[in-house]
Write a protein that holds these residues in place. Structure first.
Motif, PDB file in Angstrom:
ATOM      1  N   VAL A   4       0.819  -1.213   0.000  1.00 14.92           N
ATOM      2  CA  VAL A   4       0.000   0.000   0.000  1.00 14.92           C
ATOM      3  C   VAL A   4       0.855   1.266   0.000  1.00 14.92           C
ATOM      4  N   PHE A   5       1.990   1.250   0.711  1.00 14.06           N
ATOM      5  CA  PHE A   5       2.748   2.490   0.857  1.00 14.06           C
ATOM      6  C   PHE A   5       4.042   2.544   0.051  1.00 14.06           C
ATOM      7  N   PHE A   6       4.383   1.476  -0.657  1.00 16.39           N
ATOM      8  CA  PHE A   6       5.574   1.526  -1.498  1.00 16.39           C
ATOM      9  C   PHE A   6       5.294   1.093  -2.933  1.00 16.39           C
ATOM     10  N   ILE A   7       4.857  -0.165  -3.087  1.00 10.17           N
ATOM     11  CA  ILE A   7       4.667  -0.687  -4.446  1.00 10.17           C
ATOM     12  C   ILE A   7       3.569   0.090  -5.175  1.00 10.17           C
ATOM     13  N   LEU A   8       2.432   0.233  -4.528  1.00  7.09           N
ATOM     14  CA  LEU A   8       1.313   0.937  -5.147  1.00  7.09           C
ATOM     15  C   LEU A   8       1.675   2.388  -5.500  1.00  7.09           C
ATOM     16  N   PRO A   9       2.269   3.162  -4.570  1.00 12.84           N
ATOM     17  CA  PRO A   9       2.645   4.527  -4.943  1.00 12.84           C
ATOM     18  C   PRO A   9       3.658   4.619  -6.081  1.00 12.84           C
ATOM     19  N   ILE A  10       4.630   3.693  -6.106  1.00 12.24           N
ATOM     20  CA  ILE A  10       5.604   3.747  -7.202  1.00 12.24           C
ATOM     21  C   ILE A  10       4.881   3.555  -8.533  1.00 12.24           C
ATOM     22  N   ALA A  27       1.650   3.927  -9.115  1.00  8.22           N
ATOM     23  CA  ALA A  27       0.702   5.010  -9.343  1.00  8.22           C
ATOM     24  C   ALA A  27       1.408   6.262  -9.854  1.00  8.22           C
ATOM     25  N   SER A  28       2.612   6.489  -9.358  1.00  5.95           N
ATOM     26  CA  SER A  28       3.363   7.664  -9.773  1.00  5.95           C
ATOM     27  C   SER A  28       3.655   7.602 -11.269  1.00  5.95           C
ATOM     28  N   LEU A  56      13.257   9.654 -10.708  1.00  2.00           N
ATOM     29  CA  LEU A  56      13.406   8.213 -10.475  1.00  2.00           C
ATOM     30  C   LEU A  56      14.364   7.613 -11.494  1.00  2.00           C
TER      31      LEU A  56
END
Lengths: 287, 303
Positions: B32-38, B40-41, B281
């Protein structure tokens, strides 16, 4: 860190002595430069509102006063900020230590389908700059209705890829026979983890804990995004907020607040210096 | 490779339960706080997305094209490179000699105290450091201008002139974080076996030769690590700019991270900001690959 080594196998001569004196002088000079900003902060925080705006500035306060400190502590919700920072840092540190050691143990000593893929996934997150994840993280935290709560600062930081990696490295060095023996004796998995693994990696956990605590205490960018309620702010956020919004107005107050914020960290550092520096040197961890 | 079937055997059930029970919440948080945001970004970078606007169309690479022609973004990229290319070499040129100097200090207590002093600013909150330096840099009653005033040098607008702002922020940044590299270099130096130096000295090698032929090659792994990690961390520089200059004057200290933050959270252009973040990135990943390649290349020096 090893014992003092003798490099003067040839014996001290004039050139040796010259270099030694020169390098020590430069090192002490550099150290003075490193300390000067802190000294200036401290001295300025004891000045009166009249003295602080004098041009050119005085170096030593003429009438040292604690007025600035008492203003900061009574007029601003300083203790609330302090408590927020403390609650967040303690919670994050406890959670990171627990999740990192547990996950590190599992990756080090258990075999299950998909393990490699999961571990690589965790490692990949380690190199990603926070600026890359901050926008979606903000949207997710907003969707969870956690903005402007301390939970927003705690939950996303409850796991650490670096922590998992570090714990895995150290737990791999623990003989598996030890774990097997405990199993044969009938110990449950959780008990093995708590009573055998945790005590053996205590130095690693100490280093990881100090780093996590400091990083949380000093964190700025994420609180800046997630919090705008004055009473939910952490100390760095509050300091930046009040310094930049009341621009340059009362440096005596700003320096007093800065002193109150810096002193605890310095005390913690001096207390745990050994663990701190050993941990850094061991892992090559960067802030 | 283990099979699912083996794991479901009763003998292994408690172990499987432990693994699943412990790993699920942790991996959920990672997701939820690492894979998904990467993910989503990267996705957001191709949309025009603003939380205030209900309409968020897919616009392909338009964000990237707009970035390339946005003078502020170009300035931010230039400033970031200015910061990295100026601060990283200076950092290494300061930290390595200091580490070598500290390594030569025989008295344990003196060496440890000096190291602690150099390391001290890194443990102070960066916001505190930025505020202290903003005060040191004050044009009228700042300590720095008072000091150069004594020497007869006219006042310098440290943070409020486009010419001086970036160098001033660089000096503050170096003060703030040279401690890390000093400690890492020092650890690298302490790991070099002293027999090498003793043997070379018996052969009559001078100070420069010792450095050039022993210290430098044997420290190359540490150095390449320090170099790349410092570059990566300097690419993301943010807090000191945001607090001390807020990107000014005339965008002279607006770096990439500040550009991303402002685009996303001041102007609500989250798709646009994500595109800039994806570029950051990309650069970071390139540097990471460089780091891996360098460490592999340097391992030939293992002793």
């Amino acid at each position: 860190m090893n014992q003092a080594r003798s490099r003067g196998a040839v014996g001290p001569d004039a050139a040796d002595l010259f270099w030694k004196v020169l390098s020590l002088t430069l090192l002490l000079l550099g150290a003075a430069v490193m300390l000067l900003p802190f000294l200036w902060m401290l001295l300025s925080s004891f000045k009166t509102p009249v003295e602080i705006i004098r041009t050119p500035p005085t170096f030593w306060p003429e009438n040292p006063t604690l007025a600035a400190f008492s203003t900061v502590l009574t007029r601003a919700p300083f203790f609330t900020w302090m408590r927020n920072s403390l609650v967040v840092a303690v919670a994050v540190t406890a959670l990171v230590l627990f999740t990192s050691s547990l996950t590190g143990y599992i990756f080090a000593k258990f075999d299950f389908p998909g393990k490699q893929a999961l571990f690589v996934l965790v490692l990949v997150t380690m190199m990603v700059p926070f600026q890359v994840v901050m926008i979606p993280t903000y949207l997710i935290v907003a969707r969870l209705h956690l903005l402007n709560t301390l939970w927003a600062l705690i939950i996303p930081s409850a796991v650490s890829a670096f922590g998992v990696y570090l714990c895995k490295q150290f737990i791999e060095g623990i003989p598996t026979d030890l774990i097997e023996a405990a199993r044969i004796d009938g110990a449950g998995e959780l008990r093995i983890f708590l009573t055998i693994i945790i005590p053996l990696i205590r130095p690693t956990l100490a280093a990881l804990g100090i780093f996590t605590f400091m990083a949380s205490w000093n964190n700025y960018l994420w609180p800046l995004i997630a919090i705008n309620d004055e009473h939910k702010m952490t100390i760095p956020l509050a300091l930046a907020y009040f310094t930049t919004s009341h621009h340059g107005a009362r440096w005596d107050l700003v320096m007093a607040a800065t002193t109150l914020m810096v002193i605890p960290v310095i005390i913690v550092f001096l207390f745990f210096q050994r663990e701190f520096i050993r941990g850094l040197a061991l892992t090559g961890l960067k802030g | 490779m283990t099979s699912w079937k083996r794991w479901l055997r009763p003998a292994n059930r408690s172990r499987a339960l432990f693994v699943a029970g412990a790993l699920t919440p942790v991996m959920l948080l990672f997701f939820v706080f690492f894979i998904l945001p990467i993910t989503a970004s990267v996705v957001l970078a191709f949309y025009r997305y603003s939380p205030l606007d209900p309409d968020s169309p897919f616009i392909g690479v338009r964000n990237f094209l707009n970035l390339v022609s946005d003078p502020v973004f170009r300035k931010a990229v230039r400033n970031t490179f200015y910061f990295v290319l100026a601060a990283v070499p200076v950092n290494l040129l300061i930290t390595l000699p200091i580490a070598i100097g500290l390594d030569g200090v025989r008295r344990r207590w003196l060496r440890d105290s000096l190291r602690a002093v150099y390391f001290l600013p890194t443990v102070a909150p960066i916001v505190a450091a930025a505020v202290i330096w903003a005060y040191l840099y004050q044009p009228v009653n700042g300590l720095l201008n008072a000091f150069i005033g004594h020497l007869g040098i006219p006042r310098i607008l440290w943070l409020t002139s486009a010419k001086w702002a970036m160098p001033s922020v660089i000096v503050m940044s170096l003060w703030q974080d040279i401690g890390y590299n000093i400690v890492i270099f020092l650890a690298g130096l302490e790991a070099i076996p002293s027999v090498f130096y003793e043997a070379a000295k018996i052969d009559g090698a001078g100070r420069w030769h010792l450095f050039r032929n022993i210290t430098f090659p044997l420290l190359s792994r540490t150095s390449s690590f320090v170099l790349v990690m410092t570059m990566i961390s300097y690419l993301q520089v943010f807090a000191q700019m945001q607090v001390m200059t807020n990107g000014g004057p005339h965008d002279s200290t607006r770096v990439l991270a500040l550009f991303i933050y402002d685009s996303a959270f001041r102007y609500n252009q989250m798709g646009y900001a994500s595109a800039a973040a994806v570029i950051l990135l990309g650069v970071t990943l390139l540097l990471t690959l460089l780091a891996l390649w360098l460490t592999r290349r340097m391992s030939q020096w293992e002793y």
